[in-house]
Motif scaffolding. Sequence first.
Motif, PDB file in Angstrom:
ATOM      1  N   GLU A  92       0.843  -1.198   0.000  1.00  0.00           N
ATOM      2  CA  GLU A  92       0.000   0.000   0.000  1.00  0.00           C
ATOM      3  C   GLU A  92       0.882   1.252   0.000  1.00  0.00           C
ATOM      4  OE1 GLU A  92      -4.200   1.287   2.072  1.00  0.00           O
ATOM      5  OE2 GLU A  92      -2.673   0.362   3.330  1.00  0.00           O
ATOM      6  N   ALA A  93       0.545   2.192  -0.873  1.00  0.00           N
ATOM      7  CA  ALA A  93       1.343   3.407  -1.038  1.00  0.00           C
ATOM      8  C   ALA A  93       0.422   4.624  -1.067  1.00  0.00           C
ATOM      9  CB  ALA A  93       2.156   3.327  -2.328  1.00  0.00           C
ATOM     10  N   LEU A  94       1.019   5.788  -0.916  1.00  0.00           N
ATOM     11  CA  LEU A  94       0.271   7.049  -0.970  1.00  0.00           C
ATOM     12  C   LEU A  94       0.317   7.593  -2.384  1.00  0.00           C
ATOM     13  CD1 LEU A  94      -1.170   9.394   0.593  1.00  0.00           C
ATOM     14  CD2 LEU A  94       1.089  10.462   0.784  1.00  0.00           C
ATOM     15  N   TYR A  95      -0.848   7.775  -2.994  1.00  0.00           N
ATOM     16  CA  TYR A  95      -0.969   8.353  -4.333  1.00  0.00           C
ATOM     17  C   TYR A  95      -1.347   9.828  -4.182  1.00  0.00           C
ATOM     18  CZ  TYR A  95      -0.784   3.936  -6.957  1.00  0.00           C
ATOM     19  OH  TYR A  95      -0.375   2.756  -7.540  1.00  0.00           O
ATOM     20  N   VAL A  96      -0.583  10.686  -4.834  1.00  0.00           N
ATOM     21  CA  VAL A  96      -0.842  12.131  -4.789  1.00  0.00           C
ATOM     22  C   VAL A  96      -1.109  12.613  -6.212  1.00  0.00           C
ATOM     23  CG1 VAL A  96       0.079  14.392  -4.171  1.00  0.00           C
ATOM     24  CG2 VAL A  96       0.736  12.379  -2.820  1.00  0.00           C
ATOM     25  N   LEU A  97      -2.331  13.062  -6.467  1.00  0.00           N
ATOM     26  CA  LEU A  97      -2.669  13.670  -7.757  1.00  0.00           C
ATOM     27  C   LEU A  97      -2.611  15.171  -7.582  1.00  0.00           C
ATOM     28  CD1 LEU A  97      -3.628  13.228 -10.686  1.00  0.00           C
ATOM     29  CD2 LEU A  97      -5.984  13.411  -9.847  1.00  0.00           C
ATOM     30  N   ALA A  98      -1.793  15.832  -8.380  1.00  0.00           N
ATOM     31  CA  ALA A  98      -1.579  17.275  -8.214  1.00  0.00           C
ATOM     32  C   ALA A  98      -1.551  17.954  -9.573  1.00  0.00           C
ATOM     33  CB  ALA A  98      -0.272  17.536  -7.465  1.00  0.00           C
ATOM     34  N   LYS A  99      -1.836  19.249  -9.562  1.00  0.00           N
ATOM     35  CA  LYS A  99      -1.843  20.001 -10.814  1.00  0.00           C
ATOM     36  C   LYS A  99      -1.294  21.398 -10.590  1.00  0.00           C
ATOM     37  CE  LYS A  99      -4.747  21.565 -14.648  1.00  0.00           C
ATOM     38  NZ  LYS A  99      -6.079  21.563 -15.269  1.00  0.00           N
ATOM     39  N   SER A 100      -0.321  21.775 -11.406  1.00  0.00           N
ATOM     40  CA  SER A 100       0.124  23.152 -11.505  1.00  0.00           C
ATOM     41  C   SER A 100      -0.402  23.640 -12.852  1.00  0.00           C
ATOM     42  CB  SER A 100       1.646  23.243 -11.414  1.00  0.00           C
ATOM     43  OG  SER A 100       2.071  24.572 -11.488  1.00  0.00           O
ATOM     44  N   GLN A 101       0.391  23.574 -13.904  1.00  0.00           N
ATOM     45  CA  GLN A 101      -0.146  23.798 -15.249  1.00  0.00           C
ATOM     46  C   GLN A 101      -0.487  22.464 -15.903  1.00  0.00           C
ATOM     47  OE1 GLN A 101       2.981  26.080 -17.106  1.00  0.00           O
ATOM     48  NE2 GLN A 101       2.128  28.011 -16.385  1.00  0.00           N
ATOM     49  N   THR A 102       0.100  21.394 -15.394  1.00  0.00           N
ATOM     50  CA  THR A 102      -0.109  20.044 -15.906  1.00  0.00           C
ATOM     51  C   THR A 102      -0.427  19.135 -14.735  1.00  0.00           C
ATOM     52  OG1 THR A 102       1.520  20.472 -17.644  1.00  0.00           O
ATOM     53  CG2 THR A 102       0.960  18.176 -17.247  1.00  0.00           C
ATOM     54  N   ARG A 103      -1.206  18.089 -14.981  1.00  0.00           N
ATOM     55  CA  ARG A 103      -1.500  17.127 -13.922  1.00  0.00           C
ATOM     56  C   ARG A 103      -0.352  16.140 -13.773  1.00  0.00           C
ATOM     57  NH1 ARG A 103      -7.017  17.064 -15.586  1.00  0.00           N
ATOM     58  NH2 ARG A 103      -6.534  15.365 -16.989  1.00  0.00           N
ATOM     59  N   PHE A 104       0.011  15.884 -12.519  1.00  0.00           N
ATOM     60  CA  PHE A 104       1.053  14.917 -12.213  1.00  0.00           C
ATOM     61  C   PHE A 104       0.537  13.929 -11.170  1.00  0.00           C
ATOM     62  CE2 PHE A 104       3.396  18.810 -13.354  1.00  0.00           C
ATOM     63  CZ  PHE A 104       4.215  18.326 -14.352  1.00  0.00           C
ATOM     64  N   GLU A 105       1.071  12.731 -11.234  1.00  0.00           N
ATOM     65  CA  GLU A 105       0.764  11.727 -10.223  1.00  0.00           C
ATOM     66  C   GLU A 105       2.066  11.301  -9.553  1.00  0.00           C
ATOM     67  OE1 GLU A 105      -1.985   7.822 -10.257  1.00  0.00           O
ATOM     68  OE2 GLU A 105      -0.101   7.583 -11.371  1.00  0.00           O
ATOM     69  N   PHE A 106       2.051  11.312  -8.227  1.00  0.00           N
ATOM     70  CA  PHE A 106       3.210  10.887  -7.450  1.00  0.00           C
ATOM     71  C   PHE A 106       2.800   9.711  -6.573  1.00  0.00           C
ATOM     72  CE2 PHE A 106       3.369  15.435  -8.231  1.00  0.00           C
ATOM     73  CZ  PHE A 106       4.638  15.607  -8.786  1.00  0.00           C
ATOM     74  N   ILE A 107       3.701   8.774  -6.401  1.00  0.00           N
ATOM     75  CA  ILE A 107       3.438   7.606  -5.557  1.00  0.00           C
ATOM     76  C   ILE A 107       4.578   7.491  -4.549  1.00  0.00           C
ATOM     77  CG2 ILE A 107       3.003   5.123  -5.483  1.00  0.00           C
ATOM     78  CD1 ILE A 107       2.236   5.289  -8.459  1.00  0.00           C
ATOM     79  N   PHE A 108       4.242   7.506  -3.268  1.00  0.00           N
ATOM     80  CA  PHE A 108       5.241   7.406  -2.220  1.00  0.00           C
ATOM     81  C   PHE A 108       4.984   6.157  -1.373  1.00  0.00           C
ATOM     82  CE2 PHE A 108       4.902  12.064  -2.947  1.00  0.00           C
ATOM     83  CZ  PHE A 108       6.193  12.282  -3.409  1.00  0.00           C
ATOM     84  N   THR A 109       6.038   5.396  -1.122  1.00  0.00           N
ATOM     85  CA  THR A 109       5.940   4.172  -0.323  1.00  0.00           C
ATOM     86  C   THR A 109       6.802   4.319   0.918  1.00  0.00           C
ATOM     87  OG1 THR A 109       5.627   2.827  -2.310  1.00  0.00           O
ATOM     88  CG2 THR A 109       6.278   1.680  -0.304  1.00  0.00           C
TER      89      THR A 109
END
Length: 328
Positions: A92-109
């Motif tokens: 199980e990991a933390l998914y972070v969906l974020a947007k500045s000018q573009t959408r990005f997805e980050f996954i932290f374990t």
Amino acid sequence: MASDNMWEDVDIKFDITASQMQPCPGEKIIDILESVEDTKGNNGERGRLLVTNLRIIWHSHVIPRVNLSIGLNCIINLSTKFANSKLRGNIEALYVLAKSQTRFEFIFTNLVSGSSRLFTSVIAIHRAYDTSRMYRQLKLRGALVDNKELKLLPLEELCSKGNLGVFYITNIRVVWNATMNESFNVSIPYLQMKNLKIRDSKFGIALVIESSSQSGSYVLGFRIDPKEKLEEVSKEITSLLRVFRADPQFGVQYELESKISKVQPSVMQNVFDDVEIDEEGQSDAFAAYFADGNKERDREPVFSDHLGLAIEKLPEGVTVQSLWSVLP
């Protein structure tokens, strides 16, 4: 610090410099996790994750110039899902969906077995940021006054109050409301003040506040009589603004359930040791975090008969029905 110069909570940056990783005035490091993997962009790389009252920072232990800074204002969604980590396997990991000018997805374990602090800290601190926007955002016609008194924010102190209209001056902001209609009002945090001056207007000499471009570049004029009172109010706000800029209060309050040693602002010092930032290859790292493959910008809006509203055009082969079917 003027809001136009402040990027920490409103931008997403990759491979930033040592100075950019240092906390800005008013930024407080709330939690540090020493063993976190950036599973999407640097799978198999052990790193450190810091959560401040403005952003999330991750950097590699081996090569600190490989790093991320994710402004809390950019975060669209936080969730937990299973991800394939080279260091922990399917976990199980933390998914972070974020947007500045573009959408990005980050996954932290979190590489510490059995620890849920990664999830609890990030989610709770982001919630504290999200619920304290009045400290940081200019607000027009809000629910600011109750029973003819300003509803003070936590940590806010009323410094003075005028009565031409009603003008409140606090350690956080300036608030004005009309005497006859309390819902006709404006709240201007010092964080969003760009300029403050006394100048002539078609209504006579007035106190003019210009807000930052981030808050809409408003020019707001307040007439205060007599002139001596106007000058007194201007000096008071200028003084409070100077104090605020030296140590801004962003309103994000969160205490860790399990106490950790007190974090000092210098915690990021010595992370970089005579390292030159290599800008080459940054586009590859940048692309790795796109939330939708290598999409560089949002697709054009189209009308969906199925939903009855305009949506972003779906990728080839994807339908609205198929998107609904993957929801838990």
